[in-house]
Design a protein around this motif. Structure first.
Motif, short mmCIF file in Angstrom:
data_model
loop_
_atom_site.label_atom_id
_atom_site.label_comp_id
_atom_site.label_asym_id
_atom_site.label_seq_id
_atom_site.Cartn_x
_atom_site.Cartn_y
_atom_site.Cartn_z
N PHE A 291 0.90 -1.26 0.11
CA PHE A 291 -0.12 -0.03 -0.11
C PHE A 291 0.80 1.23 -0.18
O PHE A 291 0.52 2.21 -0.90
CB PHE A 291 -0.89 0.01 1.25
CG PHE A 291 -2.09 1.01 1.40
CD1 PHE A 291 -3.15 0.84 0.77
CD2 PHE A 291 -1.80 2.20 2.02
CE1 PHE A 291 -4.21 1.81 0.91
CE2 PHE A 291 -2.46 3.22 2.17
CZ PHE A 291 -3.84 2.97 1.48
N ARG A 292 1.89 1.31 0.99
CA ARG A 292 2.81 2.41 1.08
C ARG A 292 3.56 2.51 -0.34
O ARG A 292 3.73 3.59 -0.71
CB ARG A 292 3.75 2.24 2.31
CG ARG A 292 4.73 3.46 2.31
CD ARG A 292 5.47 3.29 3.65
NE ARG A 292 6.52 4.44 3.57
CZ ARG A 292 7.43 4.76 4.63
NH1 ARG A 292 6.90 3.88 5.82
NH2 ARG A 292 8.39 5.41 4.52
N ALA A 293 3.99 1.35 -0.90
CA ALA A 293 4.94 1.46 -1.87
C ALA A 293 4.04 2.30 -3.15
O ALA A 293 4.60 3.04 -3.95
CB ALA A 293 5.35 0.31 -2.50
N LEU A 294 2.74 1.66 -3.39
CA LEU A 294 2.07 2.49 -4.37
C LEU A 294 1.90 4.02 -4.49
O LEU A 294 2.05 4.84 -4.96
CB LEU A 294 0.69 1.80 -4.48
CG LEU A 294 -0.23 2.29 -5.19
CD1 LEU A 294 0.26 2.07 -6.92
CD2 LEU A 294 -1.68 1.99 -5.37
N TRP A 295 1.61 4.55 -3.04
CA TRP A 295 1.52 5.80 -2.83
C TRP A 295 2.73 6.67 -3.06
O TRP A 295 2.86 7.69 -3.43
CB TRP A 295 0.78 6.05 -1.51
CG TRP A 295 -0.33 5.40 -1.33
CD1 TRP A 295 -0.92 4.53 -0.49
CD2 TRP A 295 -1.64 5.43 -2.20
NE1 TRP A 295 -2.03 3.96 -0.58
CE2 TRP A 295 -2.74 4.53 -1.74
CE3 TRP A 295 -2.11 6.06 -3.61
CZ2 TRP A 295 -3.83 4.37 -2.43
CZ3 TRP A 295 -3.00 5.84 -3.94
CH2 TRP A 295 -4.11 4.84 -3.72
N GLU A 296 3.89 6.13 -2.65
CA GLU A 296 5.10 6.62 -2.84
C GLU A 296 5.47 6.89 -4.23
O GLU A 296 5.86 7.68 -4.79
CB GLU A 296 6.34 5.56 -2.22
CG GLU A 296 6.38 5.63 -0.70
CD GLU A 296 7.28 4.81 -0.15
OE1 GLU A 296 7.90 4.01 -0.67
OE2 GLU A 296 7.78 4.96 1.21
N GLY A 297 4.92 5.98 -5.10
CA GLY A 297 5.24 5.87 -6.26
C GLY A 297 4.37 6.91 -7.20
O GLY A 297 4.78 7.67 -8.07
N VAL A 298 3.02 7.02 -6.45
CA VAL A 298 2.08 7.99 -7.01
C VAL A 298 2.92 9.43 -6.98
O VAL A 298 2.59 10.30 -7.60
CB VAL A 298 0.69 7.74 -6.30
CG1 VAL A 298 -0.22 9.02 -6.64
CG2 VAL A 298 -0.01 6.65 -6.95
N LEU A 299 3.24 9.61 -5.60
CA LEU A 299 3.60 10.94 -5.38
C LEU A 299 5.15 11.34 -5.97
O LEU A 299 5.31 12.46 -6.33
CB LEU A 299 3.95 11.07 -3.87
CG LEU A 299 2.58 11.02 -3.00
CD1 LEU A 299 2.72 11.08 -1.61
CD2 LEU A 299 1.68 12.35 -3.30
N THR B 149 2.00 12.60 3.09
CA THR B 149 3.20 11.93 2.39
C THR B 149 2.52 10.24 2.30
O THR B 149 1.62 9.96 3.00
CB THR B 149 4.25 11.87 3.40
OG1 THR B 149 4.24 11.33 4.61
CG2 THR B 149 4.86 13.29 3.50
N ALA B 150 3.37 9.58 1.66
CA ALA B 150 2.84 8.02 1.59
C ALA B 150 2.98 7.55 2.83
O ALA B 150 2.02 6.74 3.42
CB ALA B 150 3.90 7.45 0.57
N GLU B 151 3.90 8.03 3.81
CA GLU B 151 4.18 7.37 5.14
C GLU B 151 2.85 7.80 5.92
O GLU B 151 2.25 6.88 6.61
CB GLU B 151 5.52 7.84 6.06
CG GLU B 151 5.56 7.24 7.23
CD GLU B 151 6.81 7.78 7.99
OE1 GLU B 151 6.90 7.62 9.06
OE2 GLU B 151 7.38 8.51 7.17
#
Length: 199
Positions: free
Chosen positions: A86-94, A179-181
């Motif tokens: 889940f976090r990896a996806l949002w990091e990539g999005v941002l 942030t993704a975190e």
């Protein structure tokens, strides 16, 4: 900045030209002549290959979203369905926000325009299910062809709402956007709270 010309076959030229114009000018300000200029084709070819300018722009938008999604298809960390994934996806999005920002802004133009462009709006709405399937697959590892309508409308709708909300936060004010975190921690806490209250 004007849209620039690309060189391919007519149908492909039109699609690529429309993508460039969509990123640079959005849906509302892009004219058929802009697309023709960017693609090196002619006005008649839009109708011949796509039926209308709005139909072409809808296909261009879908193509841009597919390209955006392809960035995340491989290489997401974490087990399928995990908070790490889940976090990896949002990091990539941002990380992609500079590139994808104009795409999200263009989609908001259509959403906020209400009935000004009904053909375009209905075409984009019809593509939502495909986007939801892709999000479920990326986050859970479930192949898209194994997802049913209920999966798409429930889990897919939920993931899409998260994605749209995050991008709206970023478009409104990148400095205050989660942030993704933080986004992942919020998801974890919300899930814990719901589990606690149901237990």
């Amino acid at each position: 900045m004007s849209c620039y010309r690309v060189a391919m076959g007519h149908r492909e030229d039109l699609l690529e030209g429309a993508k460039k114009c969509l990123v640079e000018k959005g849906f509302v300000r892009t004219t058929a002549r802009d697309i023709v200029s960017a693609s090196g084709t002619n006005l008649a070819s839009i109708g011949y290959h796509y039926g209308s300018k709005d139909a072409l722009l809808a296909q261009a938008f879908i193509g841009l979203m597919e390209e955006w999604g392809a960035v995340f298809q491989n290489g997401l960390d974490g087990e399928d369905g995990s908070l790490e994934r889940f976090r990896a996806l949002w990091e990539g999005v941002l990380e992609q926000h500079e590139k994808s920002g104009p795409i999200w802004a263009a989609s908001l133009e259509v959403a906020l325009g209400r009935d000004q462009r009904p053909e375009l709006r209905s075409m984009l709405a019809a593509s939502q299910a495909e986007g939801r399937r892709g999000l479920i697959s990326m986050l859970t590892g479930t192949p898209e062809d194994q997802l049913d309508e209920r999966d798409v409308r429930t889990l897919g709708g939920f993931y899409q709402a998260l994605l749209n909300g995050l991008m709206i936060q970023w478009l409104f004010d990148p400095e205050s956007a989660a942030t993704a975190e933080e986004f992942t921690e919020g998801m974890r806490r919300a899930a814990e709270e719901m589990t606690r209250t149901q237990g």
